[in-house]
Design a protein around this motif. Structure first.
Motif, PDB file in Angstrom:
ATOM      1  N   SER A 155       0.825  -1.209   0.000  1.00 24.89           N
ATOM      2  CA  SER A 155       0.000   0.000   0.000  1.00 24.89           C
ATOM      3  C   SER A 155       0.859   1.259   0.000  1.00 24.89           C
ATOM      4  O   SER A 155       0.494   2.270  -0.611  1.00 24.89           O
ATOM      5  CB  SER A 155      -0.926  -0.005   1.218  1.00 24.89           C
ATOM      6  OG  SER A 155      -1.709   1.159   1.261  1.00 24.89           O
ATOM      7  N   ALA A 156       2.004   1.196   0.679  1.00 17.42           N
ATOM      8  CA  ALA A 156       2.913   2.342   0.748  1.00 17.42           C
ATOM      9  C   ALA A 156       3.918   2.358  -0.411  1.00 17.42           C
ATOM     10  O   ALA A 156       4.798   3.214  -0.437  1.00 17.42           O
ATOM     11  CB  ALA A 156       3.661   2.327   2.076  1.00 17.42           C
ATOM     12  N   GLN A 157       3.758   1.403  -1.320  1.00 18.00           N
ATOM     13  CA  GLN A 157       4.660   1.278  -2.485  1.00 18.00           C
ATOM     14  C   GLN A 157       6.121   1.127  -2.039  1.00 18.00           C
ATOM     15  O   GLN A 157       7.030   1.705  -2.627  1.00 18.00           O
ATOM     16  CB  GLN A 157       4.495   2.468  -3.437  1.00 18.00           C
ATOM     17  CG  GLN A 157       3.095   2.571  -4.030  1.00 18.00           C
ATOM     18  CD  GLN A 157       2.961   3.698  -5.035  1.00 18.00           C
ATOM     19  OE1 GLN A 157       3.500   4.784  -4.846  1.00 18.00           O
ATOM     20  NE2 GLN A 157       2.250   3.443  -6.118  1.00 18.00           N
ATOM     21  N   ARG A 158       6.283   0.308  -1.015  1.00 20.77           N
ATOM     22  CA  ARG A 158       7.620  -0.018  -0.528  1.00 20.77           C
ATOM     23  C   ARG A 158       7.949  -1.450  -0.925  1.00 20.77           C
ATOM     24  O   ARG A 158       7.058  -2.268  -1.160  1.00 20.77           O
ATOM     25  CB  ARG A 158       7.690   0.154   0.987  1.00 20.77           C
ATOM     26  CG  ARG A 158       7.418   1.592   1.438  1.00 20.77           C
ATOM     27  CD  ARG A 158       7.483   1.722   2.946  1.00 20.77           C
ATOM     28  NE  ARG A 158       8.811   1.349   3.453  1.00 20.77           N
ATOM     29  CZ  ARG A 158       9.086   1.154   4.736  1.00 20.77           C
ATOM     30  NH1 ARG A 158       8.132   1.268   5.639  1.00 20.77           N
ATOM     31  NH2 ARG A 158      10.310   0.830   5.112  1.00 20.77           N
ATOM     32  N   SER A 159       9.221  -1.766  -0.996  1.00 22.49           N
ATOM     33  CA  SER A 159       9.626  -3.090  -1.441  1.00 22.49           C
ATOM     34  C   SER A 159       9.251  -4.141  -0.413  1.00 22.49           C
ATOM     35  O   SER A 159       9.337  -3.913   0.803  1.00 22.49           O
ATOM     36  CB  SER A 159      11.133  -3.127  -1.705  1.00 22.49           C
ATOM     37  OG  SER A 159      11.848  -2.776  -0.534  1.00 22.49           O
ATOM     38  N   GLN A 160       8.835  -5.309  -0.892  1.00 25.24           N
ATOM     39  CA  GLN A 160       8.441  -6.387   0.003  1.00 25.24           C
ATOM     40  C   GLN A 160       9.644  -6.863   0.810  1.00 25.24           C
ATOM     41  O   GLN A 160      10.734  -7.059   0.272  1.00 25.24           O
ATOM     42  CB  GLN A 160       7.848  -7.553  -0.787  1.00 25.24           C
ATOM     43  CG  GLN A 160       7.287  -8.655   0.085  1.00 25.24           C
ATOM     44  CD  GLN A 160       6.526  -9.698  -0.718  1.00 25.24           C
ATOM     45  OE1 GLN A 160       6.084  -9.451  -1.831  1.00 25.24           O
ATOM     46  NE2 GLN A 160       6.365 -10.880  -0.136  1.00 25.24           N
ATOM     47  N   GLY A 161       9.443  -7.043   2.103  1.00 25.67           N
ATOM     48  CA  GLY A 161      10.517  -7.512   2.965  1.00 25.67           C
ATOM     49  C   GLY A 161      11.363  -6.416   3.573  1.00 25.67           C
ATOM     50  O   GLY A 161      12.350  -6.707   4.248  1.00 25.67           O
ATOM     51  N   CYS A 162      10.989  -5.151   3.365  1.00 23.30           N
ATOM     52  CA  CYS A 162      11.801  -4.047   3.889  1.00 23.30           C
ATOM     53  C   CYS A 162      11.521  -3.776   5.374  1.00 23.30           C
ATOM     54  O   CYS A 162      12.253  -3.015   6.002  1.00 23.30           O
ATOM     55  CB  CYS A 162      11.591  -2.776   3.072  1.00 23.30           C
ATOM     56  SG  CYS A 162       9.931  -2.082   3.167  1.00 23.30           S
ATOM     57  N   VAL A 163      10.464  -4.406   5.910  1.00 24.97           N
ATOM     58  CA  VAL A 163      10.094  -4.196   7.316  1.00 24.97           C
ATOM     59  C   VAL A 163      10.330  -5.483   8.096  1.00 24.97           C
ATOM     60  O   VAL A 163       9.846  -6.552   7.705  1.00 24.97           O
ATOM     61  CB  VAL A 163       8.618  -3.768   7.453  1.00 24.97           C
ATOM     62  CG1 VAL A 163       8.248  -3.577   8.926  1.00 24.97           C
ATOM     63  CG2 VAL A 163       8.363  -2.490   6.666  1.00 24.97           C
ATOM     64  N   ARG A 164      11.062  -5.380   9.190  1.00 26.68           N
ATOM     65  CA  ARG A 164      11.348  -6.540  10.043  1.00 26.68           C
ATOM     66  C   ARG A 164      10.335  -6.616  11.176  1.00 26.68           C
ATOM     67  O   ARG A 164      10.001  -5.610  11.803  1.00 26.68           O
ATOM     68  CB  ARG A 164      12.753  -6.438  10.626  1.00 26.68           C
ATOM     69  CG  ARG A 164      13.075  -7.498  11.692  1.00 26.68           C
ATOM     70  CD  ARG A 164      14.474  -7.323  12.233  1.00 26.68           C
ATOM     71  NE  ARG A 164      15.460  -7.620  11.211  1.00 26.68           N
ATOM     72  CZ  ARG A 164      16.688  -7.127  11.187  1.00 26.68           C
ATOM     73  NH1 ARG A 164      17.077  -6.272  12.128  1.00 26.68           N
ATOM     74  NH2 ARG A 164      17.520  -7.449  10.226  1.00 26.68           N
TER      75      ARG A 164
END
Length: 227
Positions: A21-30
């Motif tokens: 939804s935020a157009q961020r790359s998958q896996g960028c959040v731990r």
């Protein structure tokens, strides 16, 4: 599949949807599993379900769990308030500390970190909501603290952390996280080289991810209501 492993699947789905939804790359959040007031057995279940990063807020509780889980390859994060008389243990038993909010504590952590260990990864806790009851450096005092902490030899400043006041709507949740993200960006423009935004918990992780969180600290959604 255990209840905890099912919860992890659900949380990871929430994270992935928020990243998209935020157009961020998958896996960028731990996902940081917060084990406060939960048993070592619950942490072992989460470990077997694939988690490796665990956060604790109370030193004595954490020490007991670390002893019970010493055979597991766990990265331990300290995320609670830090008392001066606890800094030596925190400096040497944890890989990360998220809750450094003043120079005195940072100096003690640096001075007391063993030379046999790599520098301690830390985040500076920022009081983005201006609550008197909350720990954290004020936004206006953050640049000075960053400058001071950056000179300490046994610490590695990785980023910023916040625990904002609760807000009812998604848009209101985003506002304090946006302030932290802006401070993060301004510091990086000055060459500080931060890579971590530790923000967002069970009830507001989507808002935090929308504003750039790289670590979300989740306990209740993972382990259930605390005792």
């Amino acid at each position: 599949m255990t209840l905890i492993s099912q919860r992890i699947t659900n949380i990871e789905s929430r994270i992935q949807l928020a990243e998209a939804s935020a157009q961020r790359s998958q896996g960028c959040v731990r996902l940081l599993a917060v084990g406060k007031k939960h048993s070592a057995g619950a942490l072992i279940q989460a470990y077997h379900a694939g988690l490796r990063h665990f956060g604790e807020s109370y030193l004595q509780e954490a020490i007991e769990k670390q002893q019970q889980l010493s055979c597991f390859d766990i990265t331990w994060h300290f995320i609670g308030p830090i008392q001066s008389n606890k800094t030596r243990a925190i400096a040497n038993l944890f890989h990360w500390v998220h809750s450094v909010d003043r120079l005195k504590i940072a100096k003690r952590l640096s001075d007391q970190r063993s030379e046999t260990l790599p520098p301690l990864d830390i985040c500076l806790q920022v009081n983005v909501s201006g609550e008197e009851s909350k720990s954290g450096v004020a936004l206006q005092d953050l640049p000075e603290l960053v400058e001071q902490v950056s000179t300490l030899p046994r610490l590695r400043l990785r980023g910023l952390m916040a625990i904002p006041a609760k807000a009812e709507s998604f848009d209101l949740q985003r506002q304090p996280f946006r302030l932290l993200q802006q401070a993060f960006g301004e510091l990086n423009k000055k060459g500080v080289r931060l890579d971590t935004l530790s923000m967002g918990m069970t009830d507001d992780m989507e808002a935090a991810i929308a504003e750039g969180a790289t670590i979300v600290r989740v306990g209740t959604a993972l382990f259930g209501i605390r005792e």
